[in-house]
Motif scaffolding. Structure first.
Motif, PDB file in Angstrom:
ATOM      1  N   ARG A   5     -45.946  -2.260  14.000  1.00 36.80           N
ATOM      2  CA  ARG A   5     -45.297  -3.444  14.559  1.00 36.80           C
ATOM      3  C   ARG A   5     -44.856  -4.399  13.454  1.00 36.80           C
ATOM      4  NH1 ARG A   5     -48.828  -5.257  19.913  1.00 36.80           N
ATOM      5  NH2 ARG A   5     -48.759  -3.231  20.951  1.00 36.80           N
ATOM      6  N   VAL A   6     -43.814  -5.144  13.757  1.00 39.12           N
ATOM      7  CA  VAL A   6     -43.345  -6.221  12.893  1.00 39.12           C
ATOM      8  C   VAL A   6     -43.643  -7.517  13.630  1.00 39.12           C
ATOM      9  CG1 VAL A   6     -41.328  -7.297  11.839  1.00 39.12           C
ATOM     10  CG2 VAL A   6     -41.549  -4.802  11.849  1.00 39.12           C
ATOM     11  N   PHE A   7     -44.401  -8.408  13.008  1.00 34.88           N
ATOM     12  CA  PHE A   7     -44.870  -9.601  13.714  1.00 34.88           C
ATOM     13  C   PHE A   7     -44.071 -10.863  13.383  1.00 34.88           C
ATOM     14  CE2 PHE A   7     -48.568  -6.766  13.654  1.00 34.88           C
ATOM     15  CZ  PHE A   7     -48.945  -6.817  14.980  1.00 34.88           C
ATOM     16  N   GLN A   8     -43.496 -10.947  12.181  1.00 37.59           N
ATOM     17  CA  GLN A   8     -42.844 -12.200  11.816  1.00 37.59           C
ATOM     18  C   GLN A   8     -41.511 -12.337  12.543  1.00 37.59           C
ATOM     19  OE1 GLN A   8     -43.196  -9.596   9.747  1.00 37.59           O
ATOM     20  NE2 GLN A   8     -41.573  -9.477   8.220  1.00 37.59           N
ATOM     21  N   ASN A   9     -41.091 -13.578  12.751  1.00 37.02           N
ATOM     22  CA  ASN A   9     -39.829 -13.829  13.455  1.00 37.02           C
ATOM     23  C   ASN A   9     -38.723 -14.220  12.481  1.00 37.02           C
ATOM     24  OD1 ASN A   9     -40.628 -16.353  12.723  1.00 37.02           O
ATOM     25  ND2 ASN A   9     -40.690 -17.226  14.792  1.00 37.02           N
ATOM     26  N   HIS A  10     -38.902 -13.853  11.213  1.00 41.78           N
ATOM     27  CA  HIS A  10     -37.856 -14.073  10.217  1.00 41.78           C
ATOM     28  C   HIS A  10     -37.759 -12.819   9.369  1.00 41.78           C
ATOM     29  CE1 HIS A  10     -40.925 -14.538   7.065  1.00 41.78           C
ATOM     30  NE2 HIS A  10     -41.612 -15.202   7.977  1.00 41.78           N
ATOM     31  N   SER A  11     -36.698 -12.724   8.576  1.00 44.49           N
ATOM     32  CA  SER A  11     -36.474 -11.512   7.801  1.00 44.49           C
ATOM     33  C   SER A  11     -37.349 -11.474   6.555  1.00 44.49           C
ATOM     34  CB  SER A  11     -35.001 -11.415   7.387  1.00 44.49           C
ATOM     35  OG  SER A  11     -34.784 -10.272   6.580  1.00 44.49           O
ATOM     36  N   GLU A  12     -37.781 -10.266   6.183  1.00 48.26           N
ATOM     37  CA  GLU A  12     -38.447 -10.089   4.886  1.00 48.26           C
ATOM     38  C   GLU A  12     -37.453 -10.270   3.750  1.00 48.26           C
ATOM     39  OE1 GLU A  12     -40.719  -6.632   4.119  1.00 48.26           O
ATOM     40  OE2 GLU A  12     -42.176  -7.003   5.712  1.00 48.26           O
ATOM     41  N   ASP A  13     -36.177 -10.100   4.041  1.00 49.78           N
ATOM     42  CA  ASP A  13     -35.120 -10.301   3.042  1.00 49.78           C
ATOM     43  C   ASP A  13     -34.579 -11.716   3.231  1.00 49.78           C
ATOM     44  OD1 ASP A  13     -32.972 -10.246   1.329  1.00 49.78           O
ATOM     45  OD2 ASP A  13     -32.051  -8.448   2.172  1.00 49.78           O
ATOM     46  N   ALA A  14     -35.309 -12.684   2.713  1.00 46.24           N
ATOM     47  CA  ALA A  14     -34.971 -14.090   2.932  1.00 46.24           C
ATOM     48  C   ALA A  14     -33.621 -14.454   2.326  1.00 46.24           C
ATOM     49  CB  ALA A  14     -36.070 -14.981   2.353  1.00 46.24           C
ATOM     50  N   ASP A  15     -33.263 -13.815   1.208  1.00 45.66           N
ATOM     51  CA  ASP A  15     -31.986 -14.135   0.564  1.00 45.66           C
ATOM     52  C   ASP A  15     -30.807 -13.781   1.470  1.00 45.66           C
ATOM     53  OD1 ASP A  15     -33.335 -15.014  -1.691  1.00 45.66           O
ATOM     54  OD2 ASP A  15     -33.247 -13.050  -2.665  1.00 45.66           O
ATOM     55  N   SER A  16     -30.845 -12.593   2.061  1.00 48.96           N
ATOM     56  CA  SER A  16     -29.761 -12.178   2.955  1.00 48.96           C
ATOM     57  C   SER A  16     -29.747 -13.028   4.223  1.00 48.96           C
ATOM     58  CB  SER A  16     -29.920 -10.701   3.320  1.00 48.96           C
ATOM     59  OG  SER A  16     -29.819  -9.890   2.165  1.00 48.96           O
ATOM     60  N   GLU A  17     -30.924 -13.321   4.746  1.00 47.09           N
ATOM     61  CA  GLU A  17     -31.017 -14.157   5.940  1.00 47.09           C
ATOM     62  C   GLU A  17     -30.411 -15.528   5.670  1.00 47.09           C
ATOM     63  OE1 GLU A  17     -34.442 -14.868   9.246  1.00 47.09           O
ATOM     64  OE2 GLU A  17     -34.995 -15.387   7.190  1.00 47.09           O
ATOM     65  N   GLY A  18     -30.706 -16.088   4.502  1.00 45.83           N
ATOM     66  CA  GLY A  18     -30.160 -17.390   4.143  1.00 45.83           C
ATOM     67  C   GLY A  18     -28.655 -17.371   3.967  1.00 45.83           C
ATOM     68  N   ALA A  19     -28.131 -16.275   3.421  1.00 48.19           N
ATOM     69  CA  ALA A  19     -26.682 -16.176   3.214  1.00 48.19           C
ATOM     70  C   ALA A  19     -25.924 -16.105   4.532  1.00 48.19           C
ATOM     71  CB  ALA A  19     -26.369 -14.954   2.355  1.00 48.19           C
ATOM     72  N   ALA A  20     -26.493 -15.415   5.518  1.00 45.94           N
ATOM     73  CA  ALA A  20     -25.809 -15.251   6.809  1.00 45.94           C
ATOM     74  C   ALA A  20     -26.006 -16.453   7.731  1.00 45.94           C
ATOM     75  CB  ALA A  20     -26.308 -13.985   7.501  1.00 45.94           C
ATOM     76  N   LYS A  21     -27.032 -17.235   7.483  1.00 42.86           N
ATOM     77  CA  LYS A  21     -27.350 -18.362   8.363  1.00 42.86           C
ATOM     78  C   LYS A  21     -26.200 -19.359   8.424  1.00 42.86           C
ATOM     79  CE  LYS A  21     -30.999 -21.737   9.306  1.00 42.86           C
ATOM     80  NZ  LYS A  21     -32.305 -22.286   8.840  1.00 42.86           N
TER      81      LYS A  21
END
Length: 291
Positions: free
Chosen positions: A220-236
């Motif tokens: 299971r994956v429990f966190q509600n954010h990406s492990e790839d924070a850099d990519s998540e931040g770029a797309a946000k």
């Protein structure tokens, strides 16, 4: 998530073009999609090589795309094209000397690949990725020199590999976000980083991934954010969707090619690329569901 049905997906993608642009893991996602669509029962005669229409002509016996090419195939029955373009850093590459490309390449951190500029209007689904080529060894081996604003990069803020990569990802996503109002038919996804699983060393120092049992470290994956924070931040805050596959793929350390590559070198394992069928199929199932 709805089950992937190849024939249904091809019908949904009628008269459309799906493009994967990125590194060798992007190529694996493309290869996965081609194999998944082959399960629709289409005969080989239904699939047409249309690489030349995208400037991807290469020899018939070529094993893999060269630096400036890729692959493109059209399913005649639905006029659906699936293509891959090799751009491992998502930077525009330009010969330092046009008369002698072997002299090296300017790797423009602030320019998206020229392929996108030329072909964006022809695409309906675009999946981008980069990540594992951002190291000094790769740049040296490929004779790439980082450029910004048309000149060798002297900006210390983006001199490190990590900062240069993030600068490029943010720039490409920002450029695409600005283009989307002109192309309302286009849906763009940025695929997060595919994890490596080298244990007890690196690829060149005896690192291995010998586990054969799936999900030994959890399922299971429990966190509600990406492990790839850099990519998540770029797309946000943009219209570019994050195709977040990092955490779920990290659970599948048994899924890599390991020592079973056809061209394996004794003592060297591939714990970066995936077996097919395998994990990239799940990435495409998520993509299809989001579409």
């Amino acid at each position: 998530m709805p089950a992937f049905q190849a024939a249904q997906f091809l019908t949904r993608m009628q008269d459309k073009t799906i493009a994967y642009v990125g590194d060798s893991l992007g190529r694996q996602m493309f290869q996965s999609m081609m194999c998944m669509l082959a399960a629709s029962g289409k005969h080989d005669s239904d699939v047409e090589d249309v690489g030349s229409k995208y400037g991807m002509a290469q020899t018939h016996r070529a094993k893999r795309p060269t630096r400036s090419v890729g692959s493109a195939y059209r399913f005649r029955s639905t006029n659906t094209t699936v293509l891959y373009y090799w751009s491992s850093t998502l930077c525009d590459l330009e010969p330092l000397r046009r008369s002698n490309p072997a002299a090296g390449y300017a790797m423009h951190l602030d320019r998206p690949p020229s392929f996108l500029k030329k072909n964006l209007h022809r695409l309906h689904v675009l999946v981008l990725n980069t990540g594992h080529h951002w190291n000094r060894g790769k740049l040296k081996a490929n004779k790439w020199e980082m450029y910004a604003s048309g000149a060798p990069n002297n900006n210390r803020e983006i001199a490190s590999m990590w900062k240069a990569k993030n600068f490029t990802i943010h720039g490409v996503i920002k450029w695409l976000d600005a283009q989307l109002p002109r192309y309302p038919h286009l849906k763009v996804f940025y695929r997060s980083l595919s994890p490596r699983h080298f244990f007890n060393g690196e690829w060149n120092t005896g690192g291995t991934c010998n586990n054969k049992d799936p999900l030994t470290k959890g399922n299971r994956v429990f966190q509600n954010h990406s492990e790839d924070a850099d990519s998540e931040g770029a797309a946000k805050g943009t219209r570019i969707k994050l195709l977040d596959i990092t955490a779920l793929s990290r659970l599948r350390d048994e899924g890599h090619i390991s020592k079973y590559s056809i061209r394996a070198t004794p003592g060297v394992q591939d714990c970066l690329h995936w077996c097919l069928p395998g994990v990239p199929d799940t990435w495409n199932e998520i993509l299809a569901a989001q579409l």
